[in-house]
Design a protein around this motif. Structure first.
Motif, PDB file in Angstrom:
ATOM      1  N   HIS A 103       0.879  -1.151  -0.135  1.00 16.55           N
ATOM      2  CA  HIS A 103       0.293  -0.158  -0.119  1.00 16.55           C
ATOM      3  C   HIS A 103       0.817   1.219   0.033  1.00 16.55           C
ATOM      4  N   HIS A 129      -3.887  -9.471   4.908  1.00 17.43           N
ATOM      5  CA  HIS A 129      -3.480  -9.130   3.574  1.00 17.43           C
ATOM      6  C   HIS A 129      -2.135  -8.447   3.207  1.00 17.43           C
ATOM      7  N   CYS A 133      -0.785  -5.534   3.811  1.00 15.35           N
ATOM      8  CA  CYS A 133      -0.906  -4.465   3.347  1.00 15.35           C
ATOM      9  C   CYS A 133      -0.780  -4.479   1.590  1.00 15.35           C
ATOM     10  N   THR A 134      -1.359  -5.537   1.065  1.00 16.30           N
ATOM     11  CA  THR A 134      -1.534  -5.886  -0.119  1.00 16.30           C
ATOM     12  C   THR A 134      -2.822  -6.265  -0.814  1.00 16.30           C
ATOM     13  N   GLN A 135      -3.883  -5.550  -0.411  1.00 15.13           N
ATOM     14  CA  GLN A 135      -5.076  -5.804  -0.658  1.00 15.13           C
ATOM     15  C   GLN A 135      -5.462  -6.214  -2.064  1.00 15.13           C
ATOM     16  N   MET A 190      -4.512  -9.611  -2.776  1.00 18.63           N
ATOM     17  CA  MET A 190      -5.547 -10.572  -2.118  1.00 18.63           C
ATOM     18  C   MET A 190      -6.973 -10.735  -2.978  1.00 18.63           C
ATOM     19  N   ASP A 191      -7.261  -9.371  -3.431  1.00 18.07           N
ATOM     20  CA  ASP A 191      -8.380  -9.320  -4.394  1.00 18.07           C
ATOM     21  C   ASP A 191      -8.089 -10.229  -5.835  1.00 18.07           C
ATOM     22  N   GLY A 236      -7.013 -13.173   2.640  1.00 19.25           N
ATOM     23  CA  GLY A 236      -5.526 -12.865   3.264  1.00 19.25           C
ATOM     24  C   GLY A 236      -4.890 -14.277   3.024  1.00 19.25           C
TER      25      GLY A 236
END
Length: 404
Positions: A122, A360, A362-364, A367-368, A374
């Motif tokens: 992020h 996650h 800090c890398t959403q 994960m999406d 997560g």
């Protein structure tokens, strides 16, 4: 020769128990542990030379200033920067990225593009979003594939003369992927774009040569590389640092101040407003010395052994899936077990003395992409062992039995 027993003896925290079990610390991608030499250096600074720097004629100030600037020179040599004044002390990678993003408001106009990758932390997404919102620019994303590797052909297609800056991580914190940053830098420069490399995860594992890479900026954190929290550096090419406006105003970063006009100090002080984290800057040099005493090639080779062993052993667990299977990886294994929530696994293995990170990371967007909430992330350092990996495997199997 790499002597794991001798290395582990350097880290006092590894001798303790957690929940009645020997500590197994597999959260190194979040922060590394500190060797005794680093702990001693922190105490030595405060016990012997604590003083503000660059401003005093008295002995302690001169000693502290000398130690701080010697550390800057150590880091310059470590990353092979051309000049020591191209090394700016920061509070960490996030600080360094924000410094550049803030300054690039002078160079990114409405309709211009800033490019990041799909696997960024992020801290290498949000500052560029803020910049684009501020100036009317567009954020362009380099996609990745199911292995957690960047699709370089798509990167090349999306580059254009509108691209003003490309910001990518050297190594993914959540997947362990080592990105082909040299190729990315060369292609970006061919269209006139600048390049910032987020080296937070690379600094503890790889030799970094900023001149060989030819990057315009390289940011890293001290706390992930055996140094103190709140320490880090931003490398910037001299030509870029001279063009960028200061990030913060205050003491130290000025040459002359009047109520009518202020002129700024020369590099690196132009970007180092206020009293810095003096102890952090000095001791970051100590941490770099320590890593070099072991040898980054030795560290990389040993950690690769741990990665191969850990991958093999964890995959023996029925239903376990590794997220991030790039050909070029560092010692990070993110995984899920069936439909069990990562947090639940993390909580149970903690009861067995094992520290992993869940969530996650800090890398959403990562994960999406994988359509998961997560992962459980086990990140290995050069002071970890195969026996500790065996303990993790046993703990995950126990969690699976309890939660499955």
């Amino acid at each position: 020769m790499f002597d794991i027993k001798a290395v582990r003896a350097d880290f006092p925290i590894l001798n303790q128990t957690v929940n009645g079990k020997p500590l197994v610390y597999f959260d190194n991608a979040a922060t590394s542990q500190k060797p005794q030499v680093v702990i001693d250096a922190i105490s030595k600074y405060y016990g012997e030379i604590n003083s503000n720097i660059h401003r005093g004629v008295h002995t302690l100030s001169q000693l502290a200033t000398d130690a701080y600037e010697i550390s800057r020179q150590k880091i310059q040599k470590h990353i092979n920067a051309k000049n020591s004044y191209e090394v700016l002390f920061t509070a960490g990678t996030t600080h360094g990225i924000n410094l550049v993003a803030n300054g690039f408001a002078a160079f990114v106009k409405a309709g211009d593009e800033v490019m990041v990758s799909a696997m960024e932390h992020h801290s290498n997404i949000v500052p560029w979003q803020m910049l684009c919102e501020r100036v009317g620019g567009k954020l362009v994303v380099i996609p990745m594939n199911e292995n957690g590797e960047l699709i370089i052909e798509e990167f090349e297609k999306r580059l254009s003369d509108k691209t003003k800056l490309v910001a990518v991580n050297h190594i993914s914190n959540s997947l362990g992927t080592i990105n082909p940053v040299k190729h990315i830098i060369d292609k970006a420069h061919a269209v006139g774009a600048a390049v910032l490399i987020d080296g937070a995860q690379a600094a503890p594992h790889l030799k970094i040569d900023v001149q060989e890479l030819d990057c315009d900026f390289y940011a890293l954190s001290g706390h992930k590389a055996c140094g103190p929290t709140g320490s880090g550096i931003l490398y910037g090419k001299e030509e870029w640092l001279n063009k960028l406006p200061p990030y913060q105003g205050g003491g130290e970063m000025i040459k002359e101040v009047s109520f009518e006009k202020t002129t700024y100090a020369d590099l690196p002080h132009k970007f180092e407003a206020g009293t810095p984290n003096i102890e952090g800057g000095i001791v970051l040099g100590t941490a770099i010395d320590y890593l070099n005493s072991i040898g980054l090639d030795n560290i990389a080779a040993y950690e690769h052994e741990l990665l191969v062993y850990g991958t093999e052993k964890l995959l023996e667990i029925e239903g376990l899936k590794i997220i991030g299977t790039a050909n070029e990886k560092t010692s990070v294994i993110s995984f899920n077990v069936g439909n069990i929530h990562p947090y639940d696994i993390g909580a149970i293995v903690d009861k067995m003395g094992i520290a992993v990170r869940t969530g996650h990371h800090c890398t959403q967007p990562v994960m999406d992409f994988f359509k998961i909430p997560g992962t459980v992330r086990a990140s290995f350092a050069f002071y970890n062992t195969k026996e500790e990996i065996d303990a993790l495997v046993t703990a995950v199997k126990k969690a699976q039995t309890m939660l499955g």
